[in-house]
Scaffold this motif. Structure first.
Motif, PDB file in Angstrom:
ATOM      1  N   ILE A  57       0.837  -1.200   0.000  1.00  0.00           N
ATOM      2  CA  ILE A  57       0.000   0.000   0.000  1.00  0.00           C
ATOM      3  C   ILE A  57       0.872   1.251   0.000  1.00  0.00           C
ATOM      4  O   ILE A  57       0.593   2.224  -0.706  1.00  0.00           O
ATOM      5  N   LEU A  58       1.952   1.223   0.770  1.00  0.00           N
ATOM      6  CA  LEU A  58       2.833   2.388   0.853  1.00  0.00           C
ATOM      7  C   LEU A  58       3.595   2.641  -0.445  1.00  0.00           C
ATOM      8  O   LEU A  58       4.036   3.771  -0.691  1.00  0.00           O
TER       9      LEU A  58
ATOM     10  N   TRP B 250      -0.863   3.717   7.515  1.00  0.00           N
ATOM     11  CA  TRP B 250      -0.223   2.490   7.033  1.00  0.00           C
ATOM     12  C   TRP B 250       1.229   2.403   7.479  1.00  0.00           C
ATOM     13  O   TRP B 250       1.741   1.315   7.748  1.00  0.00           O
ATOM     14  N   ILE B 251       1.911   3.531   7.578  1.00  0.00           N
ATOM     15  CA  ILE B 251       3.288   3.516   8.096  1.00  0.00           C
ATOM     16  C   ILE B 251       3.271   3.045   9.548  1.00  0.00           C
ATOM     17  O   ILE B 251       4.081   2.207   9.955  1.00  0.00           O
ATOM     18  N   TYR B 252       2.331   3.569  10.326  1.00  0.00           N
ATOM     19  CA  TYR B 252       2.202   3.168  11.725  1.00  0.00           C
ATOM     20  C   TYR B 252       1.857   1.678  11.829  1.00  0.00           C
ATOM     21  O   TYR B 252       2.436   0.952  12.644  1.00  0.00           O
TER      22      TYR B 252
ATOM     23  N   ALA C 146      11.104   1.493  14.685  1.00  0.00           N
ATOM     24  CA  ALA C 146      11.468   2.863  15.052  1.00  0.00           C
ATOM     25  C   ALA C 146      11.606   3.742  13.811  1.00  0.00           C
ATOM     26  O   ALA C 146      11.144   4.887  13.801  1.00  0.00           O
ATOM     27  N   THR C 147      12.208   3.200  12.767  1.00  0.00           N
ATOM     28  CA  THR C 147      12.361   3.960  11.521  1.00  0.00           C
ATOM     29  C   THR C 147      11.005   4.353  10.963  1.00  0.00           C
ATOM     30  O   THR C 147      10.795   5.506  10.560  1.00  0.00           O
ATOM     31  N   ASP C 148      10.062   3.415  10.935  1.00  0.00           N
ATOM     32  CA  ASP C 148       8.723   3.727  10.437  1.00  0.00           C
ATOM     33  C   ASP C 148       8.024   4.754  11.316  1.00  0.00           C
ATOM     34  O   ASP C 148       7.366   5.668  10.808  1.00  0.00           O
TER      35      ASP C 148
ATOM     36  N   ALA D   9       6.632   8.295  10.141  1.00  0.00           N
ATOM     37  CA  ALA D   9       5.225   8.671  10.324  1.00  0.00           C
ATOM     38  C   ALA D   9       5.127  10.002  11.057  1.00  0.00           C
ATOM     39  O   ALA D   9       4.322  10.865  10.690  1.00  0.00           O
ATOM     40  N   ARG D  10       5.960  10.168  12.084  1.00  0.00           N
ATOM     41  CA  ARG D  10       5.947  11.409  12.865  1.00  0.00           C
ATOM     42  C   ARG D  10       6.265  12.619  11.987  1.00  0.00           C
ATOM     43  O   ARG D  10       5.695  13.695  12.158  1.00  0.00           O
TER      44      ARG D  10
END
Length: 81
Positions: A14-15, A24-26, A42-44, A48-49
């Motif tokens: 999806i991403l 979706w990243i979360y 953590a990277t994702d 997302a942040r």
């Protein structure tokens, strides 16, 4: 339900179509956590942040990142013992 690999795969597909979808990243970050892939999670979460200004989502992401740091500290303590 423990099908983290499948969730990670679906989220990644999806991403590829919409790389800025924070939900979706979360979700992929949570799948990474379920698979024990803490660095990828953590990277994702950090990605997302960077893509939202929604304070509710930012709070959830901050909590997840704090939990990851707690896991890392426990792992470091386990290695030191």
């Amino acid at each position: 339900l423990g099908e983290y690999e499948e969730v990670e795969e679906v989220c990644t597909r999806i991403l590829l179509q919409d790389p800025n979808d924070v939900d979706w990243i979360y979700s992929r970050a949570m799948a990474h956590l379920g698979l024990g892939q803490i660095d990828q999670a953590a990277t994702d979460l950090i990605e997302a942040r960077s893509k939202t200004d929604d304070h509710r989502i930012l709070a959830v992401i901050a909590e997840a990142l704090q939990s990851i740091e707690g896991v890392r500290l426990q792992q470091d303590e386990g290695l030191a013992a």
